[in-house]
Design a protein around this motif. Structure first.
Motif, mmCIF file in Angstrom:
data_model
loop_
_atom_site.group_PDB
_atom_site.id
_atom_site.type_symbol
_atom_site.label_atom_id
_atom_site.label_comp_id
_atom_site.label_asym_id
_atom_site.label_seq_id
_atom_site.Cartn_x
_atom_site.Cartn_y
_atom_site.Cartn_z
ATOM 1 N N GLU A 144 -66.845 -69.617 80.975
ATOM 2 C CA GLU A 144 -65.787 -69.765 79.957
ATOM 3 C C GLU A 144 -64.583 -68.891 80.295
ATOM 4 O O GLU A 144 -63.437 -69.317 80.165
ATOM 5 C CB GLU A 144 -66.338 -69.414 78.567
ATOM 6 C CG GLU A 144 -65.379 -69.680 77.442
ATOM 7 C CD GLU A 144 -64.931 -71.136 77.365
ATOM 8 O OE1 GLU A 144 -63.752 -71.366 77.007
ATOM 9 O OE2 GLU A 144 -65.734 -72.036 77.653
ATOM 10 N N ALA A 145 -64.836 -67.662 80.773
ATOM 11 C CA ALA A 145 -63.739 -66.774 81.174
ATOM 12 C C ALA A 145 -62.971 -67.383 82.345
ATOM 13 O O ALA A 145 -61.729 -67.350 82.374
ATOM 14 C CB ALA A 145 -64.278 -65.399 81.544
ATOM 15 N N ASP A 171 -70.717 -67.220 79.662
ATOM 16 C CA ASP A 171 -69.548 -66.377 79.369
ATOM 17 C C ASP A 171 -68.630 -66.298 80.580
ATOM 18 O O ASP A 171 -67.399 -66.402 80.448
ATOM 19 C CB ASP A 171 -69.988 -64.976 78.940
ATOM 20 C CG ASP A 171 -70.686 -64.966 77.586
ATOM 21 O OD1 ASP A 171 -70.549 -65.962 76.834
ATOM 22 O OD2 ASP A 171 -71.363 -63.951 77.283
ATOM 23 N N LYS A 172 -69.205 -66.136 81.765
ATOM 24 C CA LYS A 172 -68.389 -66.060 82.982
ATOM 25 C C LYS A 172 -67.666 -67.385 83.236
ATOM 26 O O LYS A 172 -66.505 -67.399 83.639
ATOM 27 C CB LYS A 172 -69.262 -65.690 84.180
ATOM 28 C CG LYS A 172 -69.720 -64.251 84.162
ATOM 29 C CD LYS A 172 -70.608 -63.930 85.349
ATOM 30 C CE LYS A 172 -71.094 -62.488 85.304
ATOM 31 N NZ LYS A 172 -71.981 -62.177 86.434
ATOM 32 N N ALA A 229 -57.041 -72.243 82.951
ATOM 33 C CA ALA A 229 -56.117 -72.894 82.011
ATOM 34 C C ALA A 229 -54.822 -72.112 81.888
ATOM 35 O O ALA A 229 -53.727 -72.690 81.889
ATOM 36 C CB ALA A 229 -56.787 -73.046 80.647
ATOM 37 N N SER A 230 -54.918 -70.767 81.811
ATOM 38 C CA SER A 230 -53.688 -69.972 81.705
ATOM 39 C C SER A 230 -52.888 -70.059 82.994
ATOM 40 O O SER A 230 -51.649 -70.117 82.958
ATOM 41 C CB SER A 230 -54.017 -68.519 81.354
ATOM 42 O OG SER A 230 -54.673 -67.875 82.427
ATOM 43 N N GLN A 231 -53.574 -70.106 84.156
ATOM 44 C CA GLN A 231 -52.862 -70.221 85.432
ATOM 45 C C GLN A 231 -52.170 -71.582 85.532
ATOM 46 O O GLN A 231 -51.030 -71.672 85.995
ATOM 47 C CB GLN A 231 -53.831 -70.026 86.615
ATOM 48 C CG GLN A 231 -53.162 -69.970 87.963
ATOM 49 C CD GLN A 231 -52.235 -68.776 88.101
ATOM 50 O OE1 GLN A 231 -52.550 -67.686 87.635
ATOM 51 N NE2 GLN A 231 -51.089 -68.969 88.719
ATOM 52 N N ARG A 254 -62.765 -70.593 83.020
ATOM 53 C CA ARG A 254 -61.995 -71.739 82.484
ATOM 54 C C ARG A 254 -60.706 -71.262 81.832
ATOM 55 O O ARG A 254 -59.645 -71.873 82.002
ATOM 56 C CB ARG A 254 -62.838 -72.493 81.457
ATOM 57 C CG ARG A 254 -63.881 -73.385 82.037
ATOM 58 C CD ARG A 254 -64.636 -74.104 80.949
ATOM 59 N NE ARG A 254 -65.708 -74.910 81.512
ATOM 60 C CZ ARG A 254 -66.727 -75.363 80.839
ATOM 61 N NH1 ARG A 254 -66.833 -75.100 79.552
ATOM 62 N NH2 ARG A 254 -67.656 -76.078 81.427
ATOM 63 N N GLN A 255 -60.788 -70.189 81.062
ATOM 64 C CA GLN A 255 -59.589 -69.665 80.386
ATOM 65 C C GLN A 255 -58.569 -69.165 81.402
ATOM 66 O O GLN A 255 -57.367 -69.410 81.259
ATOM 67 C CB GLN A 255 -59.984 -68.553 79.412
ATOM 68 C CG GLN A 255 -60.726 -69.062 78.200
ATOM 69 C CD GLN A 255 -61.211 -67.935 77.290
ATOM 70 O OE1 GLN A 255 -61.057 -66.760 77.611
ATOM 71 N NE2 GLN A 255 -61.811 -68.319 76.177
ATOM 72 N N ARG A 256 -59.052 -68.477 82.459
ATOM 73 C CA ARG A 256 -58.122 -68.008 83.496
ATOM 74 C C ARG A 256 -57.464 -69.192 84.192
ATOM 75 O O ARG A 256 -56.252 -69.183 84.468
ATOM 76 C CB ARG A 256 -58.880 -67.155 84.524
ATOM 77 C CG ARG A 256 -59.169 -65.747 84.059
ATOM 78 C CD ARG A 256 -59.599 -64.838 85.211
ATOM 79 N NE ARG A 256 -60.639 -65.391 86.060
ATOM 80 C CZ ARG A 256 -61.941 -65.210 85.895
ATOM 81 N NH1 ARG A 256 -62.376 -64.469 84.898
ATOM 82 N NH2 ARG A 256 -62.819 -65.742 86.733
#
Length: 164
Positions: A112-113, A109-110, A119-121, A115-117
């Motif tokens: 994946e979180a 979960d950490k 990707a958004s950055q 990765r999402q941060r």
């Protein structure tokens, strides 16, 4: 000192003679009685030694039986302890497995979180870079547009060679 020894030996001899003279039995009877007493004592000694051998054998068998009992008890206790230890190890292992699974899930979960941060950055950085590029290109386009329009209006002049 030799005088005392002589007196002692003389007293012993006098006592022996007195015993023989005062004995109620004859020599043959006395020897027979002594022989009977010696044989009786010898028989008792043989009985005692035979009993001692039997007793020793019984003690040995009893000790061997108790030794076997102790060995059996120790084996049973050892197997019981080994079984308890194996059960405890299995219990601990089964308790650790969900913990590892839970830790793995939390870690996933950490990740994946993160990765999402990231990707958004990256998307935000790309958008900002695109805007910065547009902002940098607009003044150039504005500066080039009038020249391009001017050049487009006089295409013939550009093709004619200049006469000097």
């Amino acid at each position: 000192m030799s005088n005392k020894l002589g007196i002692f030996l003389a007293g012993g001899a006098v006592g022996a003679v007195a015993a023989l003279l005062c004995a109620p039995r004859t020599g043959q009877e006395a020897r027979t009685m002594v022989a009977e007493k010696v044989n009786e004592a010898w028989g008792q000694a043989q009985n005692i030694s035979a009993d001692a051998g039997v007793n020793a054998q019984q003690v040995y068998q009893s000790a061997a039986a108790r030794g076997q009992e102790v060995v059996s008890t120790v084996q049973a206790k050892g197997q019981e302890v080994a079984g308890q230890a194996a059960a405890r190890v299995h219990e601990v292992a089964s308790n650790l497995k969900p913990s590892f699974t839970q830790d793995n899930d939390e870690l996933r979960d950490k990740i994946e979180a993160a990765r999402q941060r990231i990707a958004s950055q990256v998307a935000k950085n790309a958008e900002e870079a695109g805007q910065a590029t547009e902002e940098a290109v607009e003044p150039v386009v504005e500066a080039v547009d009038p020249v391009a329009e001017e050049t487009a209006e006089t295409p013939d002049q550009a093709e004619e060679p200049k006469a000097e």
